[in-house]
Design an enzyme around this catalytic site. Structure first.
Site, PDB file in Angstrom:
ATOM      1  N   TYR A  58      13.942-100.551 -15.914  1.00 49.51           N
ATOM      2  CA  TYR A  58      12.972 -99.914 -15.363  1.00 49.51           C
ATOM      3  C   TYR A  58      11.634 -99.763 -16.496  1.00 49.51           C
ATOM      4  O   TYR A  58      11.823 -99.514 -17.597  1.00 49.51           O
ATOM      5  CB  TYR A  58      13.010 -98.177 -15.211  1.00 49.51           C
ATOM      6  CG  TYR A  58      11.721 -97.444 -15.027  1.00 49.51           C
ATOM      7  CD1 TYR A  58      11.409 -97.294 -13.647  1.00 49.51           C
ATOM      8  CD2 TYR A  58      11.491 -96.828 -15.974  1.00 49.51           C
ATOM      9  CE1 TYR A  58      10.317 -96.660 -13.440  1.00 49.51           C
ATOM     10  CE2 TYR A  58      10.268 -96.017 -15.762  1.00 49.51           C
ATOM     11  CZ  TYR A  58       9.644 -95.798 -14.589  1.00 49.51           C
ATOM     12  OH  TYR A  58       8.536 -94.980 -14.308  1.00 49.51           O
ATOM     13  N   GLY A  65       7.248 -95.452 -12.346  1.00 49.77           N
ATOM     14  CA  GLY A  65       7.053 -94.469 -11.065  1.00 49.77           C
ATOM     15  C   GLY A  65       7.377 -95.003  -9.773  1.00 49.77           C
ATOM     16  O   GLY A  65       8.522 -95.549  -9.509  1.00 49.77           O
ATOM     17  N   ARG A 304       9.221 -46.383 -37.701  1.00 52.46           N
ATOM     18  CA  ARG A 304      10.602 -46.087 -37.283  1.00 52.46           C
ATOM     19  C   ARG A 304      11.160 -47.457 -36.772  1.00 52.46           C
ATOM     20  O   ARG A 304      12.230 -47.785 -37.102  1.00 52.46           O
ATOM     21  CB  ARG A 304      10.628 -44.871 -36.532  1.00 52.46           C
ATOM     22  CG  ARG A 304      12.142 -44.456 -36.523  1.00 52.46           C
ATOM     23  CD  ARG A 304      12.564 -43.377 -35.443  1.00 52.46           C
ATOM     24  NE  ARG A 304      11.425 -42.768 -34.907  1.00 52.46           N
ATOM     25  CZ  ARG A 304      11.650 -41.909 -33.812  1.00 52.46           C
ATOM     26  NH1 ARG A 304      12.645 -42.002 -33.167  1.00 52.46           N
ATOM     27  NH2 ARG A 304      10.731 -41.345 -33.220  1.00 52.46           N
TER      28      ARG A 304
END
Length: 545
Positions: A58, A65, A304
């Site tokens: 490929y 594609g 806190r």
């Protein structure tokens, strides 16, 4: 940028986000060792042999594609690879920053150096030469869906290496051929698979994510230091920062946060000591068996819950960094050449979902740092909540000066700005490429959005730092009496950039300058160094707590 060649990063070995950050900034040079060279040579040789045997591969002996059904004879290899780069050079928008482009190039070099891509020594050496001599392609920021990798931005890098398109060289934008010639670099000629090896991979999203990782770590460490200063300004209690909370809830980030808070608050006389067991109820004013209201026994969440809030962010950073670090050790193009097995495998290592998810997650973490900072700014500037400090920390006569009123509004606006960017990109799949790429990742959009949010985070942290420096001096005078040594050093450092706000003045320049400077410092270090983003090593400033 003068690349520091005294220190190097072997992109063929283990590459960290910090390595990418330092090479992208020019603090270290990219090189490659003998093992990686041997791997790449074996891969290149195996590919050449299979092409000579006219195997169906490929993108090498086929089209791309949906056009991969068309076989291409090896004699047309050069045209095939060149046309791949040409047709993918469709990026739009403003250019990526030179920093992000260099990071992309480092990530691409690291991927090719795994030895599965079949590229030649010449091509790989040219990529490293461009980094070493700071010849940086001009790459439009938009146009990739992060599916078959970052095809579009990487194609613009390849185009520049071909001597086409544009590059930055010595601060000037110019035609690529001119830049390469000026730097003494010959343009490449693409061989079998070399076009697809350059453009097919996750290197753009990974490079940007690596930069994000280092910026986010500094922001989180800075948030912990600012949290100590904020708590000192409001007389916070050390009880909620007791490391035994991390024993009871041992998230790694929370453990780290508790340790950092203890380190930076050491020596403070302004924080209330943790007294155990708790003091007894004062029943001296009892009436008919009922006790009068006293003070609150706990601080607001902005003080806190710092270990839990920033601790969670630190754990998000670890998740993100592990993903990106793994990606930096990965071959991410297609197909891959396995020389030892005489195999060429077609698959999907270019698919950027890991980095996409990690980037979206990091965005949420750093956004929370800014949200926390904005809430601190709102409290420290509000006379009803700041325990006797002037409204908006103003100097001079009441009413004439408004202090940080405008800056507080800007901080609120910045929170809205970053929240609008918080929609995840990683789920915005839009099928493309004739439905060949029928599910995509948008990983580079996710990484870019996170980078943009980090810009906003540092602006909010800048406003926070300026306001806290003002509040600390209002509390402790110029000597910052009672403040921890680390806090005094931090305020002194801030004052190198911005003077106290005695009378109102435009604060935009101070905010922008300090924001840029804040991210040059490794705030988590006992000995921390500030260096310019583009280093001039003689100008580095070391500050010691």
């Amino acid at each position: 940028m003068n690349v520091n060649t005294a220190a190097t990063v072997d992109v063929g070995a283990t590459v960290t986000t910090r390595d990418v950050f330092e090479v992208a900034h020019g603090h270290r040079a990219a090189t490659v060792g003998d093992e990686a060279r041997a791997r790449m040579h074996a891969s290149h040789t195996a590919l050449a042999r299979m092409v000579e045997e006219r195997r169906r591969i490929y993108g090498v002996t086929t089209g791309y594609g949906p056009l991969a059904s068309h076989p291409i004879s090896p004699e047309h290899a050069g045209e095939l690879q060149r046309n791949l780069v040409y047709h993918l050079c469709t990026g739009v928008g403003k250019p990526l920053s030179r920093l992000h482009t260099r990071a992309m190039m480092v990530a691409r070099a690291a991927s090719l150096a795994r030895g599965y891509s079949g590229v030649s020594e010449t091509l790989f050496r040219t990529l490293l030469d461009c980094l070493d001599r700071d010849v940086v392609p001009v790459v439009p920021e938009m146009g990739t869906v992060g599916a078959s990798g970052d095809l579009t931005p990487l194609a613009h890098v390849a185009l520049a290496m071909l001597g086409e398109g544009e590059m930055w060289y010595r601060g000037e934008r110019m035609p690529a051929a001119q830049a390469l010639h000026a730097a003494g670099i010959r343009p490449i000629t693409l061989g079998h698979k070399e076009g697809i090896a350059l453009v097919n991979g996750t290197s753009c999203m990974t490079g940007i994510a690596a930069i994000n990782a280092e910026r986010a770590q500094r922001a989180a460490d800075l948030a912990l230091r600012l949290s100590v200063l904020f708590a000192e300004c409001l007389g916070g209690r050390l009880e909620a920062w007791d490391p035994r909370f991390a024993v009871a809830r041992p998230h790694a980030g929370q453990v780290t946060a508790h340790a950092a808070l203890a380190r930076w608050s050491a020596g403070s006389a302004r924080l209330r000591a943790n007294v155990q067991p708790p003091e007894r109820l004062d029943e001296s004013e009892a009436r008919d068996g009922w006790l009068p209201e006293g003070e609150l026994p706990q601080d607001p969440y902005t003080i806190r819950c710092v270990p839990q809030l920033v601790g969670a962010v630190l754990d998000v950073l670890t998740f993100h960094d592990n993903i990106v670090a793994t990606e930096l050790q990965s071959a991410t193009d297609n197909p891959l050449v396995f020389a030892d097995d005489e195999a060429i495998l077609h698959g999907g290592n270019f698919y950027g979902q890991h980095v996409a998810f990690a980037s979206d997650t990091l965005l949420l973490g750093v956004a929370k740092l800014a949200i926390h900072a904005e809430r601190c700014i709102a409290r420290i500037t509000d006379r009803a909540q700041n325990q006797g400090l002037p409204s908006f920390l103003h100097g001079g006569p009441d009413g004439v000066n408004s202090g940080f009123m405008g800056a507080q509004v800007t901080a609120s606006s910045l929170i809205a700005e970053l929240r609008t960017r918080a929609v995840p990109a990683s789920i915005q799949s839009v099928p493309t490429n004739a439905n060949n790429q029928d599910v995509v990742t948008m990983g580079t959009i996710a990484a870019r959005k996170t980078a943009d949010v980090l810009d906003l985070v540092y602006l909010v942290l800048s406003i926070h730092a300026l306001a806290l420096a003002q509040a600390a001096e209002l509390r402790g005078g110029q000597e910052l009496a009672g403040f921890a040594p680390a806090s005094r050093a931090l305020v002194s450092w801030i004052r190198e950039t911005a003077a106290p706000l005695v009378n109102d003045r435009p604060l935009s320049p101070d905010i922008e300058r300090l924001a840029a400077r804040l991210e040059t410092v490794e705030w988590g270090s006992e000995r921390w160094t500030e260096a310019e983003s583009t280093p001039t090593h003689a100008d580095e400033l070391e500050l010691v707590f």
